[in-house]
Each structure stands twice: as C-alpha cells, then as structure tokens.
Design a protein around this motif. Structure first.
Motif, PDB file in Angstrom:
ATOM      1  N   ILE A 138     -55.440  -1.553   1.291  1.00  0.00           N
ATOM      2  CA  ILE A 138     -55.182  -2.521   0.227  1.00  0.00           C
ATOM      3  C   ILE A 138     -55.525  -1.913  -1.124  1.00  0.00           C
ATOM      4  O   ILE A 138     -54.773  -2.070  -2.100  1.00  0.00           O
ATOM      5  CB  ILE A 138     -55.986  -3.812   0.479  1.00  0.00           C
ATOM      6  CG1 ILE A 138     -55.574  -4.437   1.811  1.00  0.00           C
ATOM      7  CG2 ILE A 138     -55.775  -4.804  -0.655  1.00  0.00           C
ATOM      8  CD1 ILE A 138     -56.422  -5.614   2.230  1.00  0.00           C
ATOM      9  N   GLU A 139     -56.645  -1.212  -1.203  1.00  0.00           N
ATOM     10  CA  GLU A 139     -57.040  -0.595  -2.469  1.00  0.00           C
ATOM     11  C   GLU A 139     -56.026   0.460  -2.907  1.00  0.00           C
ATOM     12  O   GLU A 139     -55.677   0.539  -4.091  1.00  0.00           O
ATOM     13  CB  GLU A 139     -58.422   0.030  -2.320  1.00  0.00           C
ATOM     14  CG  GLU A 139     -59.545  -0.981  -2.205  1.00  0.00           C
ATOM     15  CD  GLU A 139     -60.884  -0.355  -1.864  1.00  0.00           C
ATOM     16  OE1 GLU A 139     -61.905  -1.036  -2.014  1.00  0.00           O
ATOM     17  OE2 GLU A 139     -60.894   0.825  -1.437  1.00  0.00           O
ATOM     18  N   GLU A 140     -55.550   1.272  -1.968  1.00  0.00           N
ATOM     19  CA  GLU A 140     -54.561   2.292  -2.311  1.00  0.00           C
ATOM     20  C   GLU A 140     -53.262   1.651  -2.776  1.00  0.00           C
ATOM     21  O   GLU A 140     -52.592   2.158  -3.683  1.00  0.00           O
ATOM     22  CB  GLU A 140     -54.316   3.200  -1.116  1.00  0.00           C
ATOM     23  CG  GLU A 140     -55.495   4.130  -0.814  1.00  0.00           C
ATOM     24  CD  GLU A 140     -55.270   4.968   0.424  1.00  0.00           C
ATOM     25  OE1 GLU A 140     -54.346   4.635   1.203  1.00  0.00           O
ATOM     26  OE2 GLU A 140     -56.017   5.933   0.634  1.00  0.00           O
ATOM     27  N   SER A 141     -52.887   0.533  -2.166  1.00  0.00           N
ATOM     28  CA  SER A 141     -51.684  -0.177  -2.586  1.00  0.00           C
ATOM     29  C   SER A 141     -51.861  -0.735  -3.995  1.00  0.00           C
ATOM     30  O   SER A 141     -50.941  -0.676  -4.820  1.00  0.00           O
ATOM     31  CB  SER A 141     -51.379  -1.304  -1.596  1.00  0.00           C
ATOM     32  OG  SER A 141     -50.127  -1.884  -1.863  1.00  0.00           O
ATOM     33  N   GLU A 220     -52.192  -8.144  -7.341  1.00  0.00           N
ATOM     34  CA  GLU A 220     -51.330  -8.683  -6.300  1.00  0.00           C
ATOM     35  C   GLU A 220     -49.953  -8.042  -6.349  1.00  0.00           C
ATOM     36  O   GLU A 220     -49.591  -7.381  -7.327  1.00  0.00           O
ATOM     37  CB  GLU A 220     -51.221 -10.205  -6.442  1.00  0.00           C
ATOM     38  CG  GLU A 220     -52.551 -10.937  -6.473  1.00  0.00           C
ATOM     39  CD  GLU A 220     -53.319 -10.842  -5.168  1.00  0.00           C
ATOM     40  OE1 GLU A 220     -52.765 -10.342  -4.179  1.00  0.00           O
ATOM     41  OE2 GLU A 220     -54.498 -11.262  -5.144  1.00  0.00           O
ATOM     42  N   LEU A 221     -49.197  -8.236  -5.285  1.00  0.00           N
ATOM     43  CA  LEU A 221     -47.873  -7.626  -5.173  1.00  0.00           C
ATOM     44  C   LEU A 221     -46.951  -8.126  -6.268  1.00  0.00           C
ATOM     45  O   LEU A 221     -46.878  -9.332  -6.527  1.00  0.00           O
ATOM     46  CB  LEU A 221     -47.262  -7.941  -3.803  1.00  0.00           C
ATOM     47  CG  LEU A 221     -45.822  -7.453  -3.573  1.00  0.00           C
ATOM     48  CD1 LEU A 221     -45.761  -5.935  -3.564  1.00  0.00           C
ATOM     49  CD2 LEU A 221     -45.281  -8.021  -2.271  1.00  0.00           C
ATOM     50  N   LYS A 222     -46.240  -7.225  -6.912  1.00  0.00           N
ATOM     51  CA  LYS A 222     -45.218  -7.597  -7.888  1.00  0.00           C
ATOM     52  C   LYS A 222     -43.914  -7.879  -7.159  1.00  0.00           C
ATOM     53  O   LYS A 222     -43.462  -7.066  -6.356  1.00  0.00           O
ATOM     54  CB  LYS A 222     -45.005  -6.466  -8.902  1.00  0.00           C
ATOM     55  CG  LYS A 222     -46.200  -6.188  -9.795  1.00  0.00           C
ATOM     56  CD  LYS A 222     -45.914  -5.027 -10.713  1.00  0.00           C
ATOM     57  CE  LYS A 222     -47.117  -4.701 -11.594  1.00  0.00           C
ATOM     58  NZ  LYS A 222     -46.854  -3.535 -12.459  1.00  0.00           N
ATOM     59  N   SER A 231     -42.192  -9.648 -11.692  1.00  0.00           N
ATOM     60  CA  SER A 231     -43.111 -10.679 -12.152  1.00  0.00           C
ATOM     61  C   SER A 231     -44.334 -10.670 -11.264  1.00  0.00           C
ATOM     62  O   SER A 231     -44.248 -10.380 -10.075  1.00  0.00           O
ATOM     63  CB  SER A 231     -42.443 -12.057 -12.114  1.00  0.00           C
ATOM     64  OG  SER A 231     -42.038 -12.383 -10.801  1.00  0.00           O
ATOM     65  N   GLN A 232     -45.481 -11.016 -11.864  1.00  0.00           N
ATOM     66  CA  GLN A 232     -46.734 -11.062 -11.113  1.00  0.00           C
ATOM     67  C   GLN A 232     -46.932 -12.487 -10.634  1.00  0.00           C
ATOM     68  O   GLN A 232     -46.952 -13.420 -11.422  1.00  0.00           O
ATOM     69  CB  GLN A 232     -47.898 -10.658 -12.023  1.00  0.00           C
ATOM     70  CG  GLN A 232     -49.115 -10.218 -11.269  1.00  0.00           C
ATOM     71  CD  GLN A 232     -48.916  -8.856 -10.659  1.00  0.00           C
ATOM     72  OE1 GLN A 232     -48.544  -7.924 -11.338  1.00  0.00           O
ATOM     73  NE2 GLN A 232     -49.153  -8.731  -9.383  1.00  0.00           N
ATOM     74  N   ALA A 398     -45.370   8.207  -3.000  1.00  0.00           N
ATOM     75  CA  ALA A 398     -44.186   8.821  -3.595  1.00  0.00           C
ATOM     76  C   ALA A 398     -42.950   8.748  -2.702  1.00  0.00           C
ATOM     77  O   ALA A 398     -41.833   8.902  -3.179  1.00  0.00           O
ATOM     78  CB  ALA A 398     -44.480  10.284  -3.941  1.00  0.00           C
ATOM     79  N   VAL A 399     -43.127   8.522  -1.401  1.00  0.00           N
ATOM     80  CA  VAL A 399     -41.973   8.471  -0.498  1.00  0.00           C
ATOM     81  C   VAL A 399     -41.713   7.057   0.017  1.00  0.00           C
ATOM     82  O   VAL A 399     -40.897   6.871   0.913  1.00  0.00           O
ATOM     83  CB  VAL A 399     -42.174   9.440   0.698  1.00  0.00           C
ATOM     84  CG1 VAL A 399     -42.257  10.872   0.220  1.00  0.00           C
ATOM     85  CG2 VAL A 399     -43.402   9.066   1.521  1.00  0.00           C
ATOM     86  N   THR A 400     -42.401   6.055  -0.550  1.00  0.00           N
ATOM     87  CA  THR A 400     -42.202   4.671  -0.126  1.00  0.00           C
ATOM     88  C   THR A 400     -41.864   3.791  -1.320  1.00  0.00           C
ATOM     89  O   THR A 400     -42.188   4.116  -2.470  1.00  0.00           O
ATOM     90  CB  THR A 400     -43.463   4.104   0.559  1.00  0.00           C
ATOM     91  OG1 THR A 400     -44.567   4.192  -0.353  1.00  0.00           O
ATOM     92  CG2 THR A 400     -43.790   4.873   1.822  1.00  0.00           C
ATOM     93  N   LYS A 401     -41.227   2.671  -1.053  1.00  0.00           N
ATOM     94  CA  LYS A 401     -40.950   1.683  -2.093  1.00  0.00           C
ATOM     95  C   LYS A 401     -42.202   0.865  -2.363  1.00  0.00           C
ATOM     96  O   LYS A 401     -43.078   0.751  -1.516  1.00  0.00           O
ATOM     97  CB  LYS A 401     -39.804   0.769  -1.652  1.00  0.00           C
ATOM     98  CG  LYS A 401     -38.495   1.495  -1.398  1.00  0.00           C
ATOM     99  CD  LYS A 401     -37.433   0.525  -0.894  1.00  0.00           C
ATOM    100  CE  LYS A 401     -36.120   1.250  -0.588  1.00  0.00           C
ATOM    101  NZ  LYS A 401     -35.085   0.340  -0.056  1.00  0.00           N
ATOM    102  N   ALA A 402     -42.248   0.255  -3.546  1.00  0.00           N
ATOM    103  CA  ALA A 402     -43.441  -0.492  -3.946  1.00  0.00           C
ATOM    104  C   ALA A 402     -43.769  -1.614  -2.970  1.00  0.00           C
ATOM    105  O   ALA A 402     -44.932  -1.839  -2.629  1.00  0.00           O
ATOM    106  CB  ALA A 402     -43.252  -1.057  -5.356  1.00  0.00           C
ATOM    107  N   ASP A 403     -42.739  -2.329  -2.490  1.00  0.00           N
ATOM    108  CA  ASP A 403     -42.988  -3.458  -1.596  1.00  0.00           C
ATOM    109  C   ASP A 403     -43.241  -3.025  -0.156  1.00  0.00           C
ATOM    110  O   ASP A 403     -43.485  -3.861   0.708  1.00  0.00           O
ATOM    111  CB  ASP A 403     -41.839  -4.463  -1.655  1.00  0.00           C
ATOM    112  CG  ASP A 403     -40.489  -3.837  -1.300  1.00  0.00           C
ATOM    113  OD1 ASP A 403     -40.437  -2.602  -1.099  1.00  0.00           O
ATOM    114  OD2 ASP A 403     -39.489  -4.580  -1.227  1.00  0.00           O
TER     115      ASP A 403
END
Length: 511
Positions: A138-141, A220-222, A231-232, A398-403
């Motif tokens: 979670i922290e890395e995300s 939190e996830l954007k 949006s947050q 770097a090889v994954t999408k944000a979500d």
C-alpha cells in the motif's frame, strides 16, 4: 560561501533529496511511518529466535513458527491489500497498525507457544526482520501516485534508506537494552529482558497508527472522471454511490466489484483478471524470479542468521546487537546510492550488480571459522542487500498502470511471502540435524540464480509506457534511454532537473 554550498547543492540534486522534497507531506509521513515500523522489526530481528530458544522451543518449532507466521502474513497481507483501494488505503493501514499493537502486547505478556503463534498469524509480527504484511504494498502504491517517473526511483531510495536506518537503530537499541537489563545492576533474566523489547514493539505500533491518521485524501486511488482527467475521491464513497445508483435503476450491485464478503481467492482471481494482459506477461516472469529469491531469504533471515552466529560463536548480546546494527547501517548508507546509480546504469542493472555480491556473501557465510570474518560477510550481505529494493519498486511501477499498482504490488508481496514461508521450516529441520550451514549454501545459490535470471529476462525491458503524457518513447531498463544515448553532452545539460519535473515547471517526455 558558494564553495561551501556547492557540495550541498550537488548532494541535494544527485542523491534525490530534491525529488523527496517535491513529493510532499504525505510522502514524508509514509516514509517516517515505515522507518518507525522497521525500528520495531529491527528489535525483533535480533532477539526473536533467541527468545524462542530461551523459552526452550526446539529448532524445528522455531522454524515452524516462522513459516506459519509468514503464512498468516500471506493471507492477511493479500486480503488487506486487495481491498485497500476499495475501502481506503489509510483505513487498511490503520487496521494494520492496530494488529501490530495487539501482537506486540501478546508477545510482551505471554510465553505459550500456541498463544504466541496465534498472535503472530492473525496479527502483524516480523518473524524474519523483513517487511512482510499489509503495509509495504500500500505504501509503495501511495508513493507511486505521489511521484513522477523522473522522481520515483529517488523517493523509493529514501523510502528504503530511512527504513533500513530504522532497523539499524532498532537492533542496536535492542542489544543495549538487553545487555543493561540482564548484565547490569537490574540483573533481569533473559526472558524478562526479551519481553521488554516487545513493549517497545507495541509502542512503535501506536506511533505508526498516529502517523497514518495524519495522511490526507491524496493517498487514495485517483480515478478518471468523465472528461478523462483524474479526480481524488474517497473510495468508500465510490462504493456507496454505485450501490445507490444500482438501487435506483433496479439493477443488482456488481458483485465482482463490491462484494467484500466473497472468498479471498475469488478476490485474488478478480484482481488478476483486472490486470492487463501485457502487465501480467511481465509480472509472471518477475514473480517466478522473486519467489526464488524469497525462498532463499526465508531460509536465512536475519533472525535465524543471528541465531546461527550465537550458536557458533556465543558472542555477548550487546556485541551481536552491535554487529547487526552496523550491518543494517551499512545497508542504509548504500541504499542512498541506489537512485544515482539507477539513473546512470538503469534499474535492472542496479538491481543485479548490487545484489550479486550480497548473494555471494550468503553462499560463503558458513566458511569462516572466526567471528569477525563471519561478521564481515554479514556486513557485505546486508550492506548491499537493500540497494535493489528501490529500483525494483520503481521498475514494477514503471511497467504497470496506475490503477493496477496496488493489486500488482500486493500480489507481488503475497507471492514473496508465500515463497519465504517455506524457508524457516527447512532451516529449522537442518539446524536440528546439525546441518544449519547447508541453508546458507542453498540460499546463496538460489539468490545468484535470481540475479542472473533478472538480468537475462529484463535487461532491455521498455519502461513508463503507461504514464500520463507518454509519447511512445522507449527506455532501456538496464541502462540509459535510447533517446538519451542519441543526445550529445550539451543537449543533456539542457534537460530540466528532477525538481523541475516534480514541481510542474517542465513537462517531461516518457523515457
């Protein structure tokens, strides 16, 4: 004055302090929380196996305890990280802090094997000194959300560096406290001195919870809005709003997204299916290699390494604490150089070239017949061991999408923990049969296989294809980007600094 400030400016930019400064308050809190948690884990790494030995647990039981604790971390960490983006990352991290406090209290009070095992399985205790459990993914995300491709590796470097420094201070404090209570005027028994260390662990859990409460919604996830921007939003509000929408239309709530009571493996399957096929193809290969590395780390964690050294040389607990503290301190110092090195030679090359000597030190660890030569190999192992962590986290981001990042990092940590749980039981059985040294030989060999496989499979992997503003340019994961290689020195000098990227004064192209 300029001559005095020049080295400071160089350090500020070269070692990523400007990137850390640009990441903002939430990043500071996340890094501080992990440093306090690793302080607590450092106290455990020194004494956990020794504490069990003092309670007259057999070597096999000690190994079994650590394996079952890691198994509990698998299920707890997997469940919490897979729901983190839905119920809120901060809520999940606060729950983890509460479980850490609960486990520390039980270890400070009880001595029964089964009660301690239950507390370790359902709570948060570092059986190996490593950061397994619900927090790290979670922290890395969160840090990935708060940084850009140009600053992320630097921020992850400080995330690892400060946490390793926390482990160093924790080990030193643990050794000194035990020495004072046992050998000083108090004359406590070793068992009572060990119990005291777990009160320190409990206190650090409280501090971790307080720091989590200070985090803001930016963690939190954007989510993308209808206009295509970000949006947050509060994730729990998203769940409630979508339930209300389905209620108004008469449609059933989408079970696949919102049924929090479904089985853990069903949720894992859902998360895997939500990860894009290109990302899965990359991660499947990386997961196999990380599992191999984790089996090795699980066989010879620092807690069992200290137990091996204590059995072989019988040093004073304060001396053992000093050696462990210095080993962690060297790891924290070397971690500072991971960011600059990654910018020079690439993420994968940094991971491999720093981890390989550490792996060789594990392989050779049983060879010396003197305490200080063994300590030297421990210094080499720990001093270089953490330099691959920040580049690895940056590589995954770097090889994954944000979500996808929370799910990918959560599954990554889950698989690593699952693999690591096999190790302590094997080592416990070997120790009981006077073959403790075999664990280091096998572990070192597995780590070297991981290093070579990583370099072969990912040396030329293109990065940052999913970042906002990507222009289709590709970069070499093992070294400088192709476009950078075509620039001459003057063009490279014209590039904005990482601090300009993070402050928004320049829009970088994806490297």
């Amino acid at each position: 004055m300029s001559a005095v400030l020049a080295p400071l400016r160089w350090f500020y930019h070269e070692f990523g302090v400007d990137s850390l400064h640009g990441a903002g308050r939430n990043a500071y809190l996340v890094i501080t929380a992990r440093s306090c948690r690793m302080f607590a884990y450092g106290t455990n790494a020194l004494i956990l196996a020794l504490f069990f030995a003092e309670l007259k647990f057999s070597d096999f039981r000690i190994g079994l305890f650590m394996s079952l604790t890691l198994l509990g971390d698998v299920f707890l960490g997997m469940w919490l990280t897979l729901i983190a983006d839905k119920v809120g990352r901060r809520r999940v991290m606060f729950l983890g802090s509460f479980l850490m406090v609960m486990s520390g209290f039980v270890f400070a009070v009880f001595e029964n094997f089964w009660i301690l095992l239950l507390a370790a399985i359902v709570g948060v205790v570092s059986a190996t000194g490593g950061d397994f459990g619900p927090f790290r993914a979670i922290e890395e995300s969160i840090l990935s959300e708060l940084t850009s491709p140009t600053t992320r590796s630097d921020v992850f470097t400080w995330y690892v560096t400060t946490s390793t420094l926390g482990s160093s201070i924790g080990s030193e404090a643990s050794g000194r406290i035990i020495h004072y209570l046992h050998d000083g005027p108090e004359g406590w028994s070793l068992k009572d001195a060990y119990h005291t260390i777990f009160w320190v662990y409990t206190a650090m859990g409280v501090v971790n919870a307080l720091l989590v409460l200070l985090l803001t919604d930016a963690c939190e996830l954007k989510r993308k809005d209808d206009a295509g921007g970000y949006s947050q939003v509060a994730t729990q509000d998203v769940i409630e709003d979508e339930y209300e929408t389905n209620s108004d239309t008469g449609a059933a709530p989408p079970k696949d997204d919102h049924d929090l009571s479904r089985s853990l493996f069903g949720r894992l399957q859902s998360q895997l299916s939500s990860i894009s096929a290109p990302t899965r193809r990359v991660m499947y290969k990386l997961w196999v290699l990380l599992a191999l590395d984790s089996v090795a780390d699980g066989m010879v964690p620092y807690s069992l390494t200290n137990y091996y050294v204590d059995n072989k040389f019988h040093p004073a607990k304060s001396t053992l604490g000093d050696v462990t503290s210095v080993a962690y301190f060297l790891g924290s110092i070397s971690s500072i150089f991971a960011g600059p090195l990654a910018r020079k030679i690439g993420l994968v090359s940094t991971m491999v070239f720093t981890h390989t000597p550490s792996s060789a030190a594990v392989l050779l660890f049983p060879a010396p017949s003197t305490f200080w030569m063994t300590a030297f190999l421990l210094f080499v192992r720990a001093g270089l061991n953490n330099m691959d962590q920040a580049p690895r986290s940056a590589f995954i981001a770097a090889v994954t999408k944000a979500d996808e990042r929370t799910a990918v990092m959560g599954i990554t940590n889950m698989l690593r923990t699952l693999a690591a749980m096999l190790g302590p039981s094997v080592t416990g059985a070997l120790a009981g049969n006077e073959r403790f040294w075999v664990a280091f030989v096998v572990a070192g060999s597995c780590r070297l296989l991981y290093d070579f496989g990583l370099f072969i499979m990912f040396k030329n992997m293109p990065l940052h294809q999913h970042e906002d503003g990507a222009t289709g340019q590709r970069s070499d994961a093992g070294g400088r980007g192709r476009d950078e290689e075509e620039m001459d020195g003057d063009e490279m000098d014209d590039l904005p600094s990482p601090s300009e990227f993070s402050s928004g004064r320049s829009t970088p192209s994806t490297r």
